[in-house]
Design a protein around this motif. Structure first.
Motif, mmCIF file in Angstrom:
data_model
loop_
_atom_site.group_PDB
_atom_site.id
_atom_site.type_symbol
_atom_site.label_atom_id
_atom_site.label_comp_id
_atom_site.label_asym_id
_atom_site.label_seq_id
_atom_site.Cartn_x
_atom_site.Cartn_y
_atom_site.Cartn_z
ATOM 1 N N GLN A 188 -0.161 19.683 5.987
ATOM 2 C CA GLN A 188 -0.733 19.069 7.194
ATOM 3 C C GLN A 188 -0.858 17.545 7.104
ATOM 4 O OE1 GLN A 188 -2.217 21.091 4.962
ATOM 5 N NE2 GLN A 188 -4.402 21.325 5.356
ATOM 6 N N ALA A 189 -0.634 16.986 5.894
ATOM 7 C CA ALA A 189 -0.730 15.524 5.729
ATOM 8 C C ALA A 189 0.638 14.848 5.783
ATOM 9 C CB ALA A 189 -1.418 15.188 4.408
ATOM 10 N N GLN A 190 1.708 15.620 5.590
ATOM 11 C CA GLN A 190 3.038 15.021 5.437
ATOM 12 C C GLN A 190 3.458 14.136 6.610
ATOM 13 O OE1 GLN A 190 5.505 18.447 4.608
ATOM 14 N NE2 GLN A 190 5.057 18.385 2.418
ATOM 15 N N LYS A 191 3.344 14.659 7.825
ATOM 16 C CA LYS A 191 3.790 13.908 9.004
ATOM 17 C C LYS A 191 2.883 12.706 9.299
ATOM 18 C CE LYS A 191 5.393 14.504 13.731
ATOM 19 N NZ LYS A 191 5.240 15.272 14.963
ATOM 20 N N PRO A 192 1.533 12.893 9.385
ATOM 21 C CA PRO A 192 0.689 11.725 9.680
ATOM 22 C C PRO A 192 0.768 10.619 8.633
ATOM 23 C CG PRO A 192 -0.675 13.674 9.243
ATOM 24 C CD PRO A 192 0.738 14.131 9.372
ATOM 25 N N VAL A 193 0.943 10.990 7.353
ATOM 26 C CA VAL A 193 1.063 9.997 6.279
ATOM 27 C C VAL A 193 2.332 9.160 6.467
ATOM 28 C CG1 VAL A 193 1.732 9.874 3.832
ATOM 29 C CG2 VAL A 193 -0.398 10.981 4.476
ATOM 30 N N ALA A 194 3.456 9.828 6.748
ATOM 31 C CA ALA A 194 4.723 9.115 6.938
ATOM 32 C C ALA A 194 4.669 8.224 8.176
ATOM 33 C CB ALA A 194 5.878 10.118 7.067
ATOM 34 N N GLU A 195 4.141 8.764 9.270
ATOM 35 C CA GLU A 195 4.090 7.997 10.521
ATOM 36 C C GLU A 195 3.184 6.768 10.404
ATOM 37 O OE1 GLU A 195 2.970 10.860 13.495
ATOM 38 O OE2 GLU A 195 5.032 11.582 13.759
ATOM 39 N N LEU A 241 12.101 10.249 -2.311
ATOM 40 C CA LEU A 241 11.969 8.797 -2.494
ATOM 41 C C LEU A 241 12.156 7.963 -1.229
ATOM 42 C CD1 LEU A 241 14.154 8.664 -5.733
ATOM 43 C CD2 LEU A 241 11.668 8.605 -5.662
ATOM 44 N N GLY A 242 12.455 8.616 -0.115
ATOM 45 C CA GLY A 242 12.719 7.878 1.122
ATOM 46 C C GLY A 242 11.598 6.933 1.524
ATOM 47 N N ILE A 277 0.848 -1.195 0.000
ATOM 48 C CA ILE A 277 0.000 0.000 0.000
ATOM 49 C C ILE A 277 0.878 1.237 0.000
ATOM 50 C CG2 ILE A 277 -1.697 1.337 1.330
ATOM 51 C CD1 ILE A 277 -2.866 -1.328 2.197
ATOM 52 N N LEU A 278 0.547 2.183 -0.881
ATOM 53 C CA LEU A 278 1.275 3.444 -0.950
ATOM 54 C C LEU A 278 0.380 4.566 -0.421
ATOM 55 C CD1 LEU A 278 3.717 5.136 -1.811
ATOM 56 C CD2 LEU A 278 2.761 5.235 -4.121
ATOM 57 N N PHE A 279 0.803 5.179 0.694
ATOM 58 C CA PHE A 279 0.111 6.333 1.274
ATOM 59 C C PHE A 279 0.582 7.577 0.531
ATOM 60 C CE2 PHE A 279 -0.311 3.184 4.484
ATOM 61 C CZ PHE A 279 -1.148 3.617 5.519
ATOM 62 N N VAL A 280 -0.358 8.405 0.063
ATOM 63 C CA VAL A 280 0.017 9.620 -0.667
ATOM 64 C C VAL A 280 -0.651 10.828 -0.021
ATOM 65 C CG1 VAL A 280 0.083 10.786 -2.906
ATOM 66 C CG2 VAL A 280 0.139 8.283 -2.822
ATOM 67 N N GLY A 281 0.169 11.768 0.431
ATOM 68 C CA GLY A 281 -0.347 13.007 1.016
ATOM 69 C C GLY A 281 0.774 14.023 1.065
ATOM 70 N N MET A 330 4.513 8.602 0.012
ATOM 71 C CA MET A 330 5.077 9.730 -0.722
ATOM 72 C C MET A 330 4.435 10.977 -0.133
ATOM 73 S SD MET A 330 5.819 10.046 -4.736
ATOM 74 C CE MET A 330 7.410 9.273 -4.645
ATOM 75 N N ASN A 331 5.242 11.809 0.527
ATOM 76 C CA ASN A 331 4.675 12.954 1.240
ATOM 77 C C ASN A 331 5.386 14.269 0.949
ATOM 78 O OD1 ASN A 331 7.080 12.541 2.623
ATOM 79 N ND2 ASN A 331 6.183 12.879 4.646
#
Length: 252
Positions: free
Chosen positions: A77-84, A149-150, A69-73, A94-95
């Motif tokens: 305001q989505a960058q941190k919760p998507v990565a976590e 790409l991390g 599954i790839l989370f995209v945000g 990908m944030n």
């Protein structure tokens, strides 16, 4: 484990029902709008609840079948919760900014990932033989590649499902997924079109609490899928949980 439960009260408290200003609405979202209050559209949570539940089932089933599954945000305001959330359930994200061709031109993206891994190796070994200028340029490249790409460096191929916050902002990602036949789970606000989204979650895509709630639920559904997959493979989950305690007792 079981599919994560949530209540309409939780959705209300997170502000999931708040849409955009009435003049900014997309008519394709009309069927999911309950009404308006003070010039703001209100989403019909009696529809959101079963649709969110259906989306979580798809997430769980995908992971249970060993899918990625790839989370995209990429909005702030989505960058941190998507990565976590992605890291919590051992999935991918990908944030930073969607790179055109991430899915449709995976071979090229793979080369950039290999370059990132090579730079990591060189720098972690102390960067011997590099001049100060070369080292600085390599560190800059590393930071740039890591940001882009991390979150997908260990994905190893295109994902089996996309989970998207703000389908308007991430329209490129959805187009690429459509081209490859990759299903999309997406949070769709009143100002966006649900076109191209296979599993629509009608809801606010701006409020930090709402985004955190979606990400947490999807991560927990993925973890449930992971435990189902391990159970099907004959792994004794109880033994995994008990093992550290037993080892500690034996050492004592």
């Amino acid at each position: 484990m079981a599919l994560p439960e949530f209540s309409m009260r939780q959705l209300l408290e997170a502000g999931v029902h708040y849409g955009h200003q009435t003049q900014r609405w997309n008519p394709r979202m009309g069927e999911y709008i309950y009404g308006d209050r003070n010039g703001i559209h209100i989403l019909d949570l009696t529809q959101t609840v079963p649709m969110l539940d259906a989306a979580l089932k798809v997430v769980r089933d995908t992971v249970a079948k060993n899918g990625r599954i790839l989370f995209v945000g990429t909005k702030r305001q989505a960058q941190k919760p998507v990565a976590e959330a992605a890291e919590k359930c051992a999935q991918y994200y990908m944030n930073h900014r969607w790179l055109g061709g991430t899915l449709t031109n995976w071979q090229t993206v793979s080369k950039s990932i290999q370059r990132l891994k090579h730079i990591d190796e060189v720098l972690s070994a102390g960067g011997e033989g590099l001049t100060k200028k070369e080292r600085l340029m390599m560190e800059r490249d590393q930071a740039k590649l890591q940001a882009s790409l991390g979150g997908i460096r260990e994905m190893g191929g295109t994902p089996d499902l996309l989970f998207v916050i703000d389908v308007g902002k991430e329209d490129l990602a959805i187009l690429e997924a459509q081209k490859l036949g990759i299903p999309v789970v997406g949070v769709v606000d009143t100002n966006c079109s649900p076109k191209g989204v296979d599993y629509v979650i009608p809801g606010n895509d701006d409020a930090a609490r709402a985004i955190a709630l979606y990400c947490d639920l999807v991560a927990r559904a993925a973890l449930d899928g992971m435990s189902a997959q391990m159970g099907a493979a004959g792994v004794d989950l109880g033994a995994l949980v008990d093992a550290p305690a037993e080892e500690a007792a034996a050492e004592a």
